[in-house]
Design an enzyme around this catalytic site. Sequence first.
Site, short mmCIF file in Angstrom:
data_model
loop_
_atom_site.label_atom_id
_atom_site.label_comp_id
_atom_site.label_asym_id
_atom_site.label_seq_id
_atom_site.Cartn_x
_atom_site.Cartn_y
_atom_site.Cartn_z
N LYS A 143 0.87 -1.08 0.35
CA LYS A 143 -0.11 -0.34 -0.32
C LYS A 143 0.26 1.81 0.49
CE LYS A 143 -4.18 -2.03 -0.07
NZ LYS A 143 -4.38 -2.93 0.85
N LYS B 115 -4.79 -12.87 -11.36
CA LYS B 115 -6.22 -13.14 -10.78
C LYS B 115 -6.89 -12.74 -11.11
CE LYS B 115 -5.76 -12.44 -6.10
NZ LYS B 115 -5.65 -13.18 -5.23
N LYS C 7 -10.37 -5.95 -9.22
CA LYS C 7 -10.48 -4.98 -9.33
C LYS C 7 -8.78 -4.85 -10.13
CE LYS C 7 -11.87 -2.02 -6.62
NZ LYS C 7 -12.13 -0.79 -5.70
#
Length: 336
Positions: free
Chosen positions: A117, A200, A203
């Site tokens: 992040k 995979k 989003k």
Amino acid sequence: MTDTNKREIVCSGIRPTGNLHLGNYFGALRNFVKMQDEYDCFFFVADYHSLTTHPTPDNLYQNARQILVQYLAAGLDPERSTIYFQSDLPQTVELYLFFNMNAYLGELERVTSFKDKVRQNPNNVNAGLLTYPTLMAADILIHKATRVPVGKDQEQHLEMTRTYAQRFNSMYGSEVFPLPQAVGSSGNLVKIPALNGSGKMGKSEGEASTIFLTDEPSVIRKKIMKAKSDSGPTEMNQKKPEEIENLFSLLKAVSKPETVEYFDDLYNRCQIRYGDLKKQLAEDMVAFVEPLRQRILEVGSDEEGLRRIIDRGKEKARASADRTIHEVRHVIGYRN
Ligand code: TRP
């Protein structure tokens, strides 16, 4: 309804960051639904965790409500399980505070998801992001859950949950908390890849590569027909490249075994036409998703029914959380 207090406790949640997709369905939801038969289950919408990315009030509510609707549409049963919003359980926040007092900066900074992040969003390195694992530990331990159905990417968080449980227990010389284990989709793990040939489904691979449970048939058809493929095998029994392997993985998830075999055989004989495979995949995908989409619309339009489910979930979750927080406060030394 027999011996519910002897059953193991399961707890899991999904962050409301958008509509659920096929990856969520096969990786989490379907497994949640099955676990209801065997365990005492707590499933929540992680709408405190979603604040780390600062949603607007309207986005926060709509997204959280939509996850709840999709939980119910997929088969989570409010009669058998406790289904609730994380934000209806302030006891979790109290436990989070207690865990934070014994969570160390160094160990939190080393968490992989935190480092990711920070790299993706260097301008939003807030304390909530840093303490994501202690909030998650509180979510799980507030119900003393022992099993947590989550994907591989959450294993490190579960390891930290055990650390905080253990640390609390040894600090106060008590056995208040169990040490919960991550459980993956037992056995029949179906891999759900993105439609763009790599990674995979999710989003991060983009909307066009992801099939949402709310996608209309025409949207599903369009996405699948555009999925990445190649110019076809040139040798018999050739190994499939990743993008073709991915199309077969999707076929395995939603089509009959005979269909998979049929195309596999054509591939091995270099006779496959990807257009045909995609058409079949699109139809099987529509047949799989469409009933779910209809259920989502149905559940989502029953405002009163939803309200009752939300209230009931809150009540059941609070009863469980109150027991734990009462014990925890006492062990810590509060006598008021
Ligand atoms: N971190 C989880 C995810 O991103 C969501 C989550 C929050 C969770 N609290 C939890 C999962 C507690 C299981 C148990 O997928």
